[in-house]
Design a protein around this motif. Structure first.
Motif, PDB file in Angstrom:
ATOM      1  N   UNK A   1      47.070  34.785  42.762  1.00 37.70           N
ATOM      2  CA  UNK A   1      48.157  35.769  42.753  1.00 37.70           C
ATOM      3  C   UNK A   1      48.520  36.201  44.169  1.00 37.70           C
ATOM      4  N   UNK A   2      47.499  36.405  45.002  1.00 43.00           N
ATOM      5  CA  UNK A   2      47.775  36.787  46.386  1.00 43.00           C
ATOM      6  C   UNK A   2      48.569  35.693  47.088  1.00 43.00           C
ATOM      7  N   UNK A   3      48.203  34.443  46.849  1.00 37.80           N
ATOM      8  CA  UNK A   3      48.915  33.325  47.467  1.00 37.80           C
ATOM      9  C   UNK A   3      50.373  33.277  47.046  1.00 37.80           C
ATOM     10  N   UNK A   4      50.678  33.801  45.865  1.00 38.81           N
ATOM     11  CA  UNK A   4      52.043  33.815  45.336  1.00 38.81           C
ATOM     12  C   UNK A   4      52.757  35.138  45.613  1.00 38.81           C
ATOM     13  N   UNK A   5      52.221  35.924  46.547  1.00 39.88           N
ATOM     14  CA  UNK A   5      52.797  37.226  46.888  1.00 39.88           C
ATOM     15  C   UNK A   5      52.839  38.170  45.693  1.00 39.88           C
ATOM     16  N   UNK A   6      51.824  38.088  44.876  1.00 37.10           N
ATOM     17  CA  UNK A   6      51.708  38.976  43.721  1.00 37.10           C
ATOM     18  C   UNK A   6      50.430  39.819  43.862  1.00 37.10           C
ATOM     19  N   UNK A   7      50.213  40.311  45.082  1.00 34.65           N
ATOM     20  CA  UNK A   7      48.970  41.014  45.388  1.00 34.65           C
ATOM     21  C   UNK A   7      48.812  42.290  44.568  1.00 34.65           C
ATOM     22  N   UNK A   8      49.901  43.009  44.346  1.00 39.54           N
ATOM     23  CA  UNK A   8      49.792  44.261  43.585  1.00 39.54           C
ATOM     24  C   UNK A   8      49.379  43.989  42.140  1.00 39.54           C
ATOM     25  N   UNK A   9      49.880  42.886  41.563  1.00 37.59           N
ATOM     26  CA  UNK A   9      49.438  42.500  40.223  1.00 37.59           C
ATOM     27  C   UNK A   9      47.954  42.168  40.221  1.00 37.59           C
ATOM     28  N   UNK A  10      47.515  41.503  41.288  1.00 35.20           N
ATOM     29  CA  UNK A  10      46.099  41.141  41.390  1.00 35.20           C
ATOM     30  C   UNK A  10      45.222  42.390  41.454  1.00 35.20           C
ATOM     31  N   UNK A  11      45.676  43.400  42.191  1.00 31.51           N
ATOM     32  CA  UNK A  11      44.933  44.664  42.273  1.00 31.51           C
ATOM     33  C   UNK A  11      44.774  45.267  40.882  1.00 31.51           C
ATOM     34  N   UNK A  12      45.885  45.337  40.136  1.00 32.35           N
ATOM     35  CA  UNK A  12      45.832  45.929  38.804  1.00 32.35           C
ATOM     36  C   UNK A  12      44.948  45.117  37.865  1.00 32.35           C
ATOM     37  N   UNK A  13      44.993  43.788  38.009  1.00 32.23           N
ATOM     38  CA  UNK A  13      44.163  42.931  37.159  1.00 32.23           C
ATOM     39  C   UNK A  13      42.679  43.198  37.391  1.00 32.23           C
ATOM     40  N   UNK A  14      42.284  43.266  38.661  1.00 35.83           N
ATOM     41  CA  UNK A  14      40.874  43.517  38.973  1.00 35.83           C
ATOM     42  C   UNK A  14      40.447  44.894  38.475  1.00 35.83           C
ATOM     43  N   UNK A  15      41.259  45.906  38.743  1.00 37.86           N
ATOM     44  CA  UNK A  15      40.909  47.262  38.328  1.00 37.86           C
ATOM     45  C   UNK A  15      40.830  47.391  36.799  1.00 37.86           C
ATOM     46  N   UNK A  16      41.651  46.609  36.093  1.00 39.14           N
ATOM     47  CA  UNK A  16      41.701  46.717  34.630  1.00 39.14           C
ATOM     48  C   UNK A  16      40.617  45.914  33.923  1.00 39.14           C
ATOM     49  N   UNK A  17      40.191  44.802  34.531  1.00 39.02           N
ATOM     50  CA  UNK A  17      39.304  43.895  33.802  1.00 39.02           C
ATOM     51  C   UNK A  17      37.947  43.661  34.450  1.00 39.02           C
ATOM     52  N   UNK A  18      37.658  44.344  35.552  1.00 43.22           N
ATOM     53  CA  UNK A  18      36.371  44.106  36.195  1.00 43.22           C
ATOM     54  C   UNK A  18      35.206  44.583  35.325  1.00 43.22           C
ATOM     55  N   UNK A  19      35.487  45.465  34.374  1.00 44.54           N
ATOM     56  CA  UNK A  19      34.418  45.940  33.488  1.00 44.54           C
ATOM     57  C   UNK A  19      33.874  44.816  32.620  1.00 44.54           C
ATOM     58  N   UNK A  20      34.650  43.741  32.467  1.00 38.09           N
ATOM     59  CA  UNK A  20      34.185  42.591  31.695  1.00 38.09           C
ATOM     60  C   UNK A  20      33.249  41.700  32.509  1.00 38.09           C
ATOM     61  N   UNK A  21      33.206  41.905  33.806  1.00 36.69           N
ATOM     62  CA  UNK A  21      32.442  41.027  34.695  1.00 36.69           C
ATOM     63  C   UNK A  21      31.005  41.516  34.854  1.00 36.69           C
ATOM     64  N   UNK A  22      30.170  40.605  35.285  1.00 42.46           N
ATOM     65  CA  UNK A  22      28.752  40.914  35.452  1.00 42.46           C
ATOM     66  C   UNK A  22      28.534  41.828  36.658  1.00 42.46           C
ATOM     67  N   UNK A  23      27.357  42.420  36.712  1.00 45.56           N
ATOM     68  CA  UNK A  23      27.000  43.267  37.848  1.00 45.56           C
ATOM     69  C   UNK A  23      26.995  42.463  39.141  1.00 45.56           C
ATOM     70  N   UNK A  24      26.580  41.202  39.049  1.00 46.15           N
ATOM     71  CA  UNK A  24      26.495  40.356  40.240  1.00 46.15           C
ATOM     72  C   UNK A  24      27.874  40.053  40.835  1.00 46.15           C
ATOM     73  N   UNK A  25      28.923  40.139  40.021  1.00 52.30           N
ATOM     74  CA  UNK A  25      30.270  39.800  40.494  1.00 52.30           C
ATOM     75  C   UNK A  25      30.981  40.973  41.157  1.00 52.30           C
ATOM     76  N   UNK A  26      30.454  42.189  41.005  1.00 48.96           N
ATOM     77  CA  UNK A  26      31.175  43.372  41.452  1.00 48.96           C
ATOM     78  C   UNK A  26      31.384  43.406  42.972  1.00 48.96           C
ATOM     79  N   UNK A  27      30.394  42.975  43.725  1.00 47.00           N
ATOM     80  CA  UNK A  27      30.532  43.000  45.184  1.00 47.00           C
ATOM     81  C   UNK A  27      31.639  42.056  45.635  1.00 47.00           C
TER      82      UNK A  27
END
Length: 294
Positions: A70-96
């Motif tokens: 998304x960042x490569x496609x100049x959609x960085x703000x969408x990428x921010x929202x995606x991470x903030x919305x779905x990082x709870x699905x990710x493992x503890x090891x992925x958070x950093x």
């Protein structure tokens, strides 16, 4: 003959999987990586990364890879929202790793206050022993290669990020203080260049010149990097051209006393109430009023 073509096609598919290091099998994440790396279709890969996240198929990798595309496609703000919305699905090891991507996205979007807050949060976590599982080193991976990272290196890098963020806010006094601490912990030529730039912005040209001379004398890690040397020489030239025409009465965005109080307050926030738990690295950066040479 038809069987030979089928076998050949299967072998070719397996070869592509090996060459491009894409996941094997017909899964949403596998399709996303195939579209990204083999077919060079970033838009199509994002669609399948979303499907992978929804299907809980390698969510850690799917969310991180999708944000990068998304960042490569100049959609960085969408990428921010995606991470903030779905990082709870990710493992503890992925958070950093997600935090690191998020910091980069904030910088790309010009969300400097958010970047600063995230960097401060990560520094607090290091101090509280929440990073590295309380250890002083960890194993990291880049492009399939493993290497060891120390908590000292990470702390210095984060302070460098914080300094650069302050510079984007034209708060050069704050940036200077942070870069000096970063240099004390894990000095390198790149952050020394940034420190010199902070000093130049405050028209303290002689101090900036001495920092740059330190780099030119190859007394810092990275001093032999051709890009760093080129930047150092360019800053030296700029000092010579600006020193005679600098304005004397420039009001800094933050006074020295104010930034020292801010930094000391930040360290105070890191100190657990009623606890003497303190990583050694923070013993080194506590005396913010000390004069630290780069």
């Amino acid at each position: 003959m038809e069987e030979d073509v089928g076998v050949h096609g299967k072998a070719k598919g397996e070869l592509l999987h090996v060459v491009h290091k894409t996941p094997s099998g017909d899964t949403p994440y596998g399709r996303a990586k195939h579209l990204q790396l083999v077919e060079k279709d970033p838009e199509g890969s994002i669609v399948w990364f979303w499907k992978a996240i929804n299907a809980r198929d390698r969510v850690d990798s799917a969310l991180k890879d999708m944000a990068v595309v998304m960042k490569q496609l100049d959609r960085a703000e969408e990428a921010v929202e995606a991470i903030k919305s779905f990082r709870y699905l990710c493992s503890k090891q992925a958070q950093d790793s997600l935090d690191n991507i998020l910091m980069d996205l904030y910088q790309t979007c010009g969300k400097i206050p958010e970047q600063i807050e995230l960097v401060k949060l990560k520094l607090r976590n290091i101090y509280l022993g929440k990073a590295f599982n309380g250890e002083t080193t960890k194993t990291a991976r880049t492009r399939g290669k493993k290497f060891q990272v120390t908590i000292t290196q990470v702390t210095s890098r984060l302070l460098g990020n914080l300094g650069w963020a302050y510079m984007q806010q034209n708060n050069h006094t704050a940036a200077e203080a942070v870069y000096r601490k970063a240099q004390m912990i894990d000095p390198d030529a790149n952050k020394a260049c940034n420190l010199a730039l902070c000093l130049m912005k405050q028209t303290r040209f002689e101090e900036a010149r001495s920092v740059l001379q330190y780099i030119l004398n190859e007394r810092l890690p990275g001093s032999d990097d051709s890009r760093i040397l080129k930047r150092t020489e360019a800053l030296m030239d700029e000092i010579e051209s600006q020193a005679l025409f600098s304005l004397v009465n420039i009001t800094p965005s933050t006074t020295d006393d104010e930034i020292m109080e801010t930094l000391e307050h930040l360290v105070g926030e890191w100190t657990p109430f009623g606890s003497n738990k303190r990583l050694p690295i923070f013993e080194e950066i506590s005396p913010f009023r000390d004069e630290i040479a780069c």
